[in-house]
Design an enzyme around this catalytic site. Sequence first.
Site, mmCIF file in Angstrom:
data_model
loop_
_atom_site.group_PDB
_atom_site.id
_atom_site.type_symbol
_atom_site.label_atom_id
_atom_site.label_comp_id
_atom_site.label_asym_id
_atom_site.label_seq_id
_atom_site.Cartn_x
_atom_site.Cartn_y
_atom_site.Cartn_z
ATOM 1 N N VAL A 247 -56.841 38.592 -50.851
ATOM 2 C CA VAL A 247 -56.790 37.148 -51.087
ATOM 3 C C VAL A 247 -58.037 36.785 -51.889
ATOM 4 O O VAL A 247 -59.148 36.769 -51.347
ATOM 5 C CB VAL A 247 -56.747 36.366 -49.762
ATOM 6 C CG1 VAL A 247 -56.661 34.859 -50.033
ATOM 7 C CG2 VAL A 247 -55.569 36.810 -48.894
ATOM 8 N N CYS B 61 -62.243 50.440 -50.574
ATOM 9 C CA CYS B 61 -63.614 50.337 -51.082
ATOM 10 C C CYS B 61 -64.595 50.683 -49.957
ATOM 11 O O CYS B 61 -64.221 50.795 -48.777
ATOM 12 C CB CYS B 61 -63.871 48.937 -51.628
ATOM 13 S SG CYS B 61 -64.050 47.671 -50.360
ATOM 14 N N CYS C 98 -60.709 41.417 -49.114
ATOM 15 C CA CYS C 98 -59.929 42.632 -49.344
ATOM 16 C C CYS C 98 -58.759 42.675 -48.368
ATOM 17 O O CYS C 98 -58.781 42.052 -47.296
ATOM 18 C CB CYS C 98 -60.793 43.870 -49.149
ATOM 19 S SG CYS C 98 -61.838 44.289 -50.555
ATOM 20 N N GLU D 229 -57.930 44.942 -46.410
ATOM 21 C CA GLU D 229 -58.320 45.506 -45.117
ATOM 22 C C GLU D 229 -58.910 44.446 -44.195
ATOM 23 O O GLU D 229 -58.810 44.572 -42.961
ATOM 24 C CB GLU D 229 -59.328 46.638 -45.327
ATOM 25 C CG GLU D 229 -58.755 47.855 -46.058
ATOM 26 C CD GLU D 229 -58.851 47.758 -47.578
ATOM 27 O OE1 GLU D 229 -58.959 46.632 -48.110
ATOM 28 O OE2 GLU D 229 -58.821 48.813 -48.231
ATOM 29 N N CYS E 182 -64.732 48.396 -46.991
ATOM 30 C CA CYS E 182 -63.539 48.465 -46.140
ATOM 31 C C CYS E 182 -63.460 49.769 -45.367
ATOM 32 O O CYS E 182 -62.884 49.821 -44.284
ATOM 33 C CB CYS E 182 -62.298 48.214 -46.977
ATOM 34 S SG CYS E 182 -62.250 46.482 -47.515
#
Length: 129
Positions: free
Chosen positions: A45, A88, A55, A57, A91
Amino acid sequence: MEIDWGRLQTRATELMGRAYAPYSNYPVGVAGLVDDGRVVGGCNVENAGYGVTLCAECGMVSELIASGGGRLVAVACVNHAGELIMPCGRCRQLIWEHGGAQCQLATPEGVLPMDQVLPQAFGREDLGH
Ligand code: THU
């Protein structure tokens, strides 16, 4: 615990389709299997304040906690094409907190435990918990 990787990747791809990513045009979806059999997930989002972007996650971990908690045992994260991508760094730390070293991650190079994709991770033990 039996892991249905196809189901996780399919769910991640469905959620990717709901991403809000007008700035990067890089929609991401993720799904995670919880130790009680639930499947939780999320999508990215974005925000005009780029640094505020969430992210995929982040959404997954929020659903995990909001729906009762538990431990992530397997995670799959996908791009616009439904292909597996690596979470990433930030995350990976999120997944580490809620899945730990043995949580399995579907990567483009095969299924790997979290302690191989986030070696020598900083975690709750470092804080004495
Ligand atoms: N993104 C995720 O949602 N998860 C990751 O692990 C990698 C990056 C998103 C953030 C941003 O909306 C877009 O992908 C491009 O970086």
